[in-house]
Scaffold this active site. Structure first.
Site, PDB file in Angstrom:
ATOM      1  N   CYS A 125      -6.260  -6.924 -33.611  1.00  0.00           N
ATOM      2  CA  CYS A 125      -5.885  -7.261 -34.984  1.00  0.00           C
ATOM      3  C   CYS A 125      -6.370  -8.686 -35.248  1.00  0.00           C
ATOM      4  O   CYS A 125      -7.096  -9.262 -34.432  1.00  0.00           O
ATOM      5  CB  CYS A 125      -4.393  -7.100 -35.237  1.00  0.00           C
ATOM      6  N   CYS A 197      -5.404  -3.507 -37.873  1.00  0.00           N
ATOM      7  CA  CYS A 197      -5.317  -4.164 -39.172  1.00  0.00           C
ATOM      8  C   CYS A 197      -6.695  -4.106 -39.818  1.00  0.00           C
ATOM      9  O   CYS A 197      -7.720  -4.095 -39.137  1.00  0.00           O
ATOM     10  CB  CYS A 197      -4.795  -5.593 -39.072  1.00  0.00           C
ATOM     11  N   CYS A 204     -14.698  -6.891 -37.101  1.00  0.00           N
ATOM     12  CA  CYS A 204     -15.177  -6.394 -35.803  1.00  0.00           C
ATOM     13  C   CYS A 204     -15.071  -4.878 -35.759  1.00  0.00           C
ATOM     14  O   CYS A 204     -14.185  -4.329 -35.095  1.00  0.00           O
ATOM     15  CB  CYS A 204     -14.362  -7.019 -34.680  1.00  0.00           C
TER      16      CYS A 204
END
Length: 264
Positions: A125, A197, A204
């Protein structure tokens, strides 16, 4: 565009009516692995944008998928499979065929994977302060330690105290818990890399050296108003626990298919 009308068929036939459409079938299969937006689904399935839209419209109309705008970009909409609704439709179909046909519910604690198989899962995240930490702790607990779970962030910050409390509440092991950058795991192999998230997903989308990539579009509980954060953390913990149980069924299936030379 108007939402298509739900097919005028009994519930026990709706499941078959939906999935007899190959475009809907492919879309459901893609969403079974990962939350996704339209561009993702095109990439996963090879279908056109019009075909994806057709499938999503019908799945939304029958409440077999849910959607939420991305936290990173509200113009992007992530779609999530409503597994319980899909299971209910499947059960209605089986019961209509024969009352003895019943779907067995997934076990709360799946049987441990035999050693030396120890899949490695990395949760990612943005800050590695809440969702990914909770996911790591829950996976360790629910899997009985048979899966190696880790977490990291693309811009780590301090650990949120409610993340630790959420895990302690269900008896999960919480030490050590510290936020860390994803670079800590550079060069390491993972069987599954899961972003939890939307911002991390956009920054990424692919983690090197991971066999499979998934995305779970979850709201940030730390972004809720302070007085609502305890309930927000509880809600995201419940959803993560459910998703992790589903993940373990995929891990077990993948393990068996690799053992027989087959991989979905």
């Amino acid at each position: 565009m108007d939402t298509p009308r739900v097919p005028d068929v009994p519930p026990e036939r709706l499941f078959v009516t939906l999935l007899s459409d190959p475009q809907i079938w492919m879309t459901v299969q893609a969403l079974a692995r990962s939350d996704a937006h339209v561009d993702d689904l095109q990439s996963y399935t090879g279908l056109s944008a019009a075909a994806i839209t057709h499938a999503l419209d019908h799945l939304c109309a029958t409440e077999t998928i849910m959607s939420r705008p991305s936290d990173a970009d509200p113009q992007i909409v992530y779609y999530q499979l409503h597994v319980d609704r899909l299971a209910a439709l499947a059960q209605a179909t089986l019961t209509a065929l024969h009352p003895a046909l019943t779907l067995a519910p997934p076990p709360n604690n799946p049987p441990p994977l035999p050693q030396p198989v120890r899949p490695r899962v990395l949760f990612l995240c943005t800050r590695n302060s809440a969702r990914s930490q909770i996911a790591e702790g829950l996976l360790r607990m629910i899997s009985g330690g048979t899966v190696d779970a880790f977490s990291a962030g693309v811009a780590p910050a301090s650990l949120h105290p409610l993340a630790r409390e959420s895990l302690e509440r269900v008896g999960a092991f919480t030490a050590p818990m510290d936020s860390k950058h994803m670079d800590v795991f550079a060069g390491q192999h993972f069987d599954y890399a899961i972003t939890v998230c939307d911002q991390a997903r956009e920054v990424c989308p692919i983690f090197p050296n991971a066999d499979q990539h998934m995305h779970w579009s979850l709201p940030d509980p730390a972004a809720a108003e302070v007085n609502r954060q305890p309930k927000a953390f509880q809600a995201v913990s419940i959803e993560l626990a459910q998703r992790i149980r589903y993940l373990l069924t995929f891990i077990e299936r993948d393990r068996r298919q690799v053992g027989t030379g087959v991989r979905a």
